[in-house]
Design a protein around this motif. Structure first.
Motif, PDB file in Angstrom:
ATOM      1  N   LEU A  58      40.943  51.152  32.287  1.00  0.00           N
ATOM      2  CA  LEU A  58      42.244  50.625  31.891  1.00  0.00           C
ATOM      3  C   LEU A  58      42.063  49.824  30.603  1.00  0.00           C
ATOM      4  O   LEU A  58      42.028  48.591  30.597  1.00  0.00           O
ATOM      5  CB  LEU A  58      42.826  49.749  32.998  1.00  0.00           C
ATOM      6  N   SER A  59      41.926  50.523  29.500  1.00  0.00           N
ATOM      7  CA  SER A  59      41.636  49.888  28.216  1.00  0.00           C
ATOM      8  C   SER A  59      42.892  49.502  27.451  1.00  0.00           C
ATOM      9  O   SER A  59      42.825  48.755  26.462  1.00  0.00           O
ATOM     10  CB  SER A  59      40.783  50.829  27.353  1.00  0.00           C
ATOM     11  N   THR A  60      44.051  49.999  27.878  1.00  0.00           N
ATOM     12  CA  THR A  60      45.328  49.685  27.233  1.00  0.00           C
ATOM     13  C   THR A  60      46.266  49.056  28.249  1.00  0.00           C
ATOM     14  O   THR A  60      46.479  49.632  29.326  1.00  0.00           O
ATOM     15  CB  THR A  60      45.979  50.950  26.652  1.00  0.00           C
ATOM     16  N   PRO A  61      46.843  47.893  27.973  1.00  0.00           N
ATOM     17  CA  PRO A  61      47.732  47.242  28.946  1.00  0.00           C
ATOM     18  C   PRO A  61      48.978  48.078  29.195  1.00  0.00           C
ATOM     19  O   PRO A  61      49.391  48.891  28.361  1.00  0.00           O
ATOM     20  CB  PRO A  61      48.097  45.915  28.259  1.00  0.00           C
ATOM     21  N   PRO A  62      49.619  47.888  30.341  1.00  0.00           N
ATOM     22  CA  PRO A  62      50.892  48.568  30.612  1.00  0.00           C
ATOM     23  C   PRO A  62      51.955  48.178  29.591  1.00  0.00           C
ATOM     24  O   PRO A  62      51.923  47.080  29.026  1.00  0.00           O
ATOM     25  CB  PRO A  62      51.257  48.065  32.019  1.00  0.00           C
ATOM     26  N   ALA A 123      36.956  48.413  32.272  1.00  0.00           N
ATOM     27  CA  ALA A 123      36.803  48.765  30.856  1.00  0.00           C
ATOM     28  C   ALA A 123      36.342  47.534  30.092  1.00  0.00           C
ATOM     29  O   ALA A 123      36.653  46.396  30.467  1.00  0.00           O
ATOM     30  CB  ALA A 123      38.117  49.287  30.288  1.00  0.00           C
ATOM     31  N   TYR A 124      35.612  47.769  28.994  1.00  0.00           N
ATOM     32  CA  TYR A 124      35.103  46.691  28.161  1.00  0.00           C
ATOM     33  C   TYR A 124      35.291  47.060  26.689  1.00  0.00           C
ATOM     34  O   TYR A 124      35.456  48.242  26.353  1.00  0.00           O
ATOM     35  CB  TYR A 124      33.623  46.435  28.451  1.00  0.00           C
ATOM     36  N   LEU A 172      24.547  38.600  34.530  1.00  0.00           N
ATOM     37  CA  LEU A 172      24.764  38.607  33.082  1.00  0.00           C
ATOM     38  C   LEU A 172      25.873  39.552  32.633  1.00  0.00           C
ATOM     39  O   LEU A 172      26.010  39.824  31.442  1.00  0.00           O
ATOM     40  CB  LEU A 172      23.457  38.982  32.369  1.00  0.00           C
ATOM     41  N   ARG A 173      26.703  40.023  33.557  1.00  0.00           N
ATOM     42  CA  ARG A 173      27.774  40.947  33.173  1.00  0.00           C
ATOM     43  C   ARG A 173      28.747  40.268  32.212  1.00  0.00           C
ATOM     44  O   ARG A 173      28.901  39.044  32.208  1.00  0.00           O
ATOM     45  CB  ARG A 173      28.501  41.453  34.423  1.00  0.00           C
ATOM     46  N   TYR A 174      29.420  41.077  31.444  1.00  0.00           N
ATOM     47  CA  TYR A 174      30.331  40.562  30.419  1.00  0.00           C
ATOM     48  C   TYR A 174      31.610  40.045  31.050  1.00  0.00           C
ATOM     49  O   TYR A 174      32.259  40.730  31.842  1.00  0.00           O
ATOM     50  CB  TYR A 174      30.664  41.670  29.420  1.00  0.00           C
ATOM     51  N   ARG A 175      31.982  38.808  30.700  1.00  0.00           N
ATOM     52  CA  ARG A 175      33.228  38.198  31.174  1.00  0.00           C
ATOM     53  C   ARG A 175      34.016  37.592  30.024  1.00  0.00           C
ATOM     54  O   ARG A 175      34.800  36.660  30.205  1.00  0.00           O
ATOM     55  CB  ARG A 175      32.916  37.122  32.226  1.00  0.00           C
ATOM     56  N   GLY A 176      33.806  38.145  28.820  1.00  0.00           N
ATOM     57  CA  GLY A 176      34.428  37.582  27.638  1.00  0.00           C
ATOM     58  C   GLY A 176      33.508  36.555  26.996  1.00  0.00           C
ATOM     59  O   GLY A 176      32.415  36.255  27.496  1.00  0.00           O
ATOM     60  N   PHE A 403      36.742  43.195  33.511  1.00  0.00           N
ATOM     61  CA  PHE A 403      36.947  43.400  34.945  1.00  0.00           C
ATOM     62  C   PHE A 403      36.286  42.246  35.661  1.00  0.00           C
ATOM     63  O   PHE A 403      35.070  42.083  35.625  1.00  0.00           O
ATOM     64  CB  PHE A 403      36.338  44.741  35.375  1.00  0.00           C
ATOM     65  N   TRP A 404      37.110  41.412  36.347  1.00  0.00           N
ATOM     66  CA  TRP A 404      36.596  40.155  36.885  1.00  0.00           C
ATOM     67  C   TRP A 404      37.430  39.772  38.097  1.00  0.00           C
ATOM     68  O   TRP A 404      38.497  40.323  38.334  1.00  0.00           O
ATOM     69  CB  TRP A 404      36.658  39.077  35.800  1.00  0.00           C
ATOM     70  N   THR A 405      36.952  38.797  38.839  1.00  0.00           N
ATOM     71  CA  THR A 405      37.643  38.375  40.041  1.00  0.00           C
ATOM     72  C   THR A 405      38.957  37.670  39.719  1.00  0.00           C
ATOM     73  O   THR A 405      39.069  36.953  38.728  1.00  0.00           O
ATOM     74  CB  THR A 405      36.774  37.421  40.883  1.00  0.00           C
ATOM     75  N   THR A 406      39.932  37.885  40.576  1.00  0.00           N
ATOM     76  CA  THR A 406      41.120  37.045  40.602  1.00  0.00           C
ATOM     77  C   THR A 406      41.108  36.162  41.838  1.00  0.00           C
ATOM     78  O   THR A 406      41.723  35.097  41.853  1.00  0.00           O
ATOM     79  CB  THR A 406      42.410  37.885  40.566  1.00  0.00           C
TER      80      THR A 406
END
Length: 452
Positions: A58-62, A123-124, A172-176, A403-406
């Motif tokens: 999901l690389s493009t927002p709705p 997606a990143y 070490l995953r990407y979170r921004g 992609f991260w926790t809510t």
């Protein structure tokens, strides 16, 4: 994508020692541009067609989402394909973790698992994919496994060879590069009553900053400052954390400001099995973010991959209209708001080392192949009994492709209670560009903030 891989190969070939340090061969790394995604997941769907091929996520927002707003559900028309309950448990037993089977057996019929169409949304940004390819060729574990080298920005081992490499991929995953947000946690009583604790979080991910390298970040993964907003009895409490890469060589640095004493003190024990603050002894510090910190207390085994029903695309839980009272129920959350999908996950088992005194003797982690995010974890006691089950309900964020926790929770099967974090009471959207300079995360800055 092919140019990015060729560039990574060129960089690796420039140093004479690079071939000795490479974790995978150039030929293996080429798979990240063919049968594997840049993250290291299987690009194809499964044979049954119940897991789709990865098409970029999901690389493009709705179209109906606007910058600065809370994420909206990109799949509002989706309906549950089926619901796993105690009545049909045997039919889906091979697709369930031990923890979820136990939850259904112990808390059914109220605990059930609504299963939706599998959507591989993780997606990143492209520059993160480039780093995956470079890391694959250069990253390696330190001799004791308590750190990594020759890696930056994101998960070091997209083609992991052992359990340690897989758990470092999560850590070490990407979170921004940075993020600021507000959320609430709670530890509901058996009758479902609760008193939320509201915290404001500020993260600066030094490891993921564009243009940096390991020498620049001084063994730091990220800086975190949390400030408690409510209840009044805790308001003004500040916690500051400097998360280190090799925590055995240079342990995590932590400070805590107690509004009662009005002093900022070092917190040397904020690690491992220590009770997570405000968690009513239902969760340890190293369960925050599903797992964090040095991995030196366990032996890690990569058990392979499985196709399992796991929390995914939790936009209903993330919805701006959903309040804590809508989510919290006795024993577990409101499962009508949960969403489970069939995904391939890496299974990693951690067994406590001889002589270590951690409260968990064994732990099992189920890690998403598309993001390296731990989705489910099981924690066992000294008797070999399943004690706790943890879930991470995740979404793909829009302003920064992450992609991260809510929402996260740990269910205590002995106490019939749980800890939950990520509750939203109308708070603003996550801000992935607050504009930190780094000096906001010093002890002096935390002291000044506490005195305001």
């Amino acid at each position: 994508m092919r140019n990015g891989l060729l560039a990574a190969v060129t960089i690796a070939a420039m140093g004479a020692s690079a071939p000795l340090m490479a974790k995978v061969s150039v030929e293996e790394a080429q798979r990240l541009n063919s049968d594997l995604t840049p993250v290291g997941a299987e690009r194809a769907g499964n044979a049954a067609g119940t897991i789709p091929a990865w098409d970029g996520g999901l690389s493009t927002p709705p179209d109906n989402w606007r910058e600065g707003a809370v994420e909206v559900d990109p799949f509002p028309a989706d309906q549950a394909l089926y619901v796993v309950t105690g009545d049909n448990l045997e039919l889906y037993r091979d697709k369930l973790t031990d923890g979820h089977r136990k939850m259904i057996e112990q808390y059914g019929p109220e605990f059930f698992m609504p299963v939706y169409q599998s959507r591989r949304t993780a997606a990143y940004p492209e520059h993160v994919y480039d780093k995956f390819r470079e890391n694959a060729l250069t990253a390696e574990l330190l001799d004791n496994g308590n750190g990594v080298r020759n890696t930056i920005m994101t998960s070091p081992f997209p083609i992991p060879k052992n359990g340690l490499e897989a758990i470092w991929n999560h850590i070490l995953r990407y979170r921004g590069e940075e993020v600021s947000f507000r959320s609430a946690s709670a530890t509901p009583q058996k009758d479902g009553s609760f008193n939320p604790v509201v915290n404001h979080y500020d993260y600066f991910f030094a490891y993921s900053e564009i243009g940096t390298n390991l020498e620049d970040i001084d063994n730091k993964i990220f800086y975190l400052k949390t400030e408690t907003i409510a209840p009044t009895s805790l308001a003004g409490t500040i916690t500051l954390v400097h998360e280190t890469l090799d925590q055995v060589r240079s342990p995590r640095l932590a400070w805590r400001y107690d509004s009662g004493s009005r002093r900022l003190r070092r917190s040397p024990n904020l690690a491992y099995e220590t009770d997570l603050p405000n968690a009513s002894s239902l969760r340890s510090v190293d369960q925050k973010d599903m797992y964090n910190g040095a991995p030196n207390q366990y032996d890690w085994e990569l058990k392979g991959k499985r196709e399992l029903l796991v929390p995914y695309n939790a936009y209903r839980l993330h919805d701006q209209s959903v309040r804590p009272a809508d989510v919290i129920r006795p024993n577990h959350i409101n499962q009508q708001l949960a969403r489970y999908e069939l995904h391939r996950v890496w299974v990693v088992e951690a067994t406590r080392r001889t002589g270590i005194g951690h409260i968990y003797d064994r732990r099992v982690f189920y890690i998403d192949e598309d993001s390296w995010q731990i989705l489910v974890a099981e924690e066992y006691n000294d008797k070999g009994e399943l004690w706790r089950v943890s879930e991470a309900h995740n979404i793909s964020y829009y302003s920064e492709p992450v992609f991260w926790t809510t929402m996260e929770m740990t269910y205590d099967l002995k106490a019939d209670r749980y800890y939950i974090d990520g509750l939203d009471d109308g708070y603003p959207a996550y801000n992935f560009a607050p504009g930190y300079r780094g000096n906001e995360f010093t002890a002096a800055a935390a002291r000044r903030a506490a005195r305001r």
